[in-house]
Enzyme design. Structure first.
Site, PDB file in Angstrom:
ATOM      1  N   ILE A 134       0.920  -1.143   0.000  1.00  0.00           N
ATOM      2  CA  ILE A 134       0.000   0.000   0.000  1.00  0.00           C
ATOM      3  C   ILE A 134       0.958   1.190   0.000  1.00  0.00           C
ATOM      4  CG2 ILE A 134      -1.788   1.283   1.217  1.00  0.00           C
ATOM      5  CD1 ILE A 134      -2.770  -1.342   2.427  1.00  0.00           C
ATOM      6  N   PRO A 135       1.164   1.800  -1.166  1.00  0.00           N
ATOM      7  CA  PRO A 135       2.328   2.666  -1.392  1.00  0.00           C
ATOM      8  C   PRO A 135       2.256   4.064  -0.786  1.00  0.00           C
ATOM      9  CG  PRO A 135       0.988   2.591  -3.357  1.00  0.00           C
ATOM     10  CD  PRO A 135       0.357   1.648  -2.373  1.00  0.00           C
ATOM     11  N   CYS A 136       2.366   4.145   0.524  1.00  0.00           N
ATOM     12  CA  CYS A 136       2.356   5.447   1.187  1.00  0.00           C
ATOM     13  C   CYS A 136       3.575   6.289   0.806  1.00  0.00           C
ATOM     14  CB  CYS A 136       2.242   5.295   2.700  1.00  0.00           C
ATOM     15  SG  CYS A 136       3.326   4.076   3.433  1.00  0.00           S
ATOM     16  N   HIS A 137       4.630   5.634   0.319  1.00  0.00           N
ATOM     17  CA  HIS A 137       5.808   6.397  -0.129  1.00  0.00           C
ATOM     18  C   HIS A 137       5.498   7.244  -1.358  1.00  0.00           C
ATOM     19  CE1 HIS A 137       5.981   2.576  -2.356  1.00  0.00           C
ATOM     20  NE2 HIS A 137       6.601   3.250  -3.309  1.00  0.00           N
ATOM     21  N   ARG A 138       4.400   6.954  -2.043  1.00  0.00           N
ATOM     22  CA  ARG A 138       4.014   7.717  -3.237  1.00  0.00           C
ATOM     23  C   ARG A 138       3.171   8.943  -2.906  1.00  0.00           C
ATOM     24  NH1 ARG A 138       2.154   2.363  -6.555  1.00  0.00           N
ATOM     25  NH2 ARG A 138       4.231   1.398  -6.645  1.00  0.00           N
TER      26      ARG A 138
END
Length: 179
Positions: A134-138
């Site tokens: 779940i790409p919170c880095h994006r």
């Protein structure tokens, strides 16, 4: 009952957690809110299909492939609001970013509201229990601010660079909650 195992990655040893069927957590070493959604002592267990599938997903991700979040059975624990934010994050394409403000506008639209607090979205992003997938880095701040990664801003930059994002267009804030 929850189960955990480790995965050796270029980011360090990641901890994976499962409820026995779906992936409930993936945390980076030293991550803020590490295993916060696991309310009981988990049992170490490597032999779970979801762990094999997640490790394969991570192998492909770190090899520069573009696996999708929906390839895995995800089971993150969180409020309805947090689940809604995490669902939007799963739709951010590999190598692209979205701002907290953009996510807040999507949530507001889904709920029939005129506005939604970007800070509330930030809280949901920060408490994401399944990092990388779940790409919170994006998720970035407005105006190119890279703030807001519970795993550390250095890891956020490395993940974005792995995905081919030109991070020179962004800046690291002088102070913040997730540096």
């Amino acid at each position: 009952m929850y189960y955990v195992t480790k995965y050796s990655s270029p980011m360090g040893d990641l901890m994976l957690a499962s409820n026995g069927e779906g992936l409930a957590g993936l945390w980076l070493p030293g991550q803020k809110y590490f295993a916060a959604t696991i309310k009981e002592t988990p049992e170490e267990k490597e032999a779970l299909p979801i762990f094999d599938e997640t490790k394969d997903w991570l192998d492909r991700y770190f090899a520069g492939k573009k696996p999708l979040a929906n390839e895995l059975a995800l089971a993150p624990s969180g409020s309805e609001f947090r689940q809604a934010v995490w669902k939007i994050m799963c739709q951010i394409p590999y190598g692209e970013v979205m701002t907290y403000g953009q996510i807040s506008r999507v949530i507001a639209g889904q709920r029939g509201l005129e506005t939604m607090s970007a800070q509330a979205v930030g809280g949901a992003v920060a408490h994401n229990p399944i990092s990388i997938i779940i790409p919170c880095h994006r998720v970035v701040g407005g105006g190119g601010n890279l703030t807001g990664y519970a795993g550390g801003i250095d890891k956020k930059i490395r993940l974005l660079e792995l995905e081919g994002v030109d991070v020179s267009a962004y800046f690291v804030p002088k102070k913040g909650t997730a540096l």
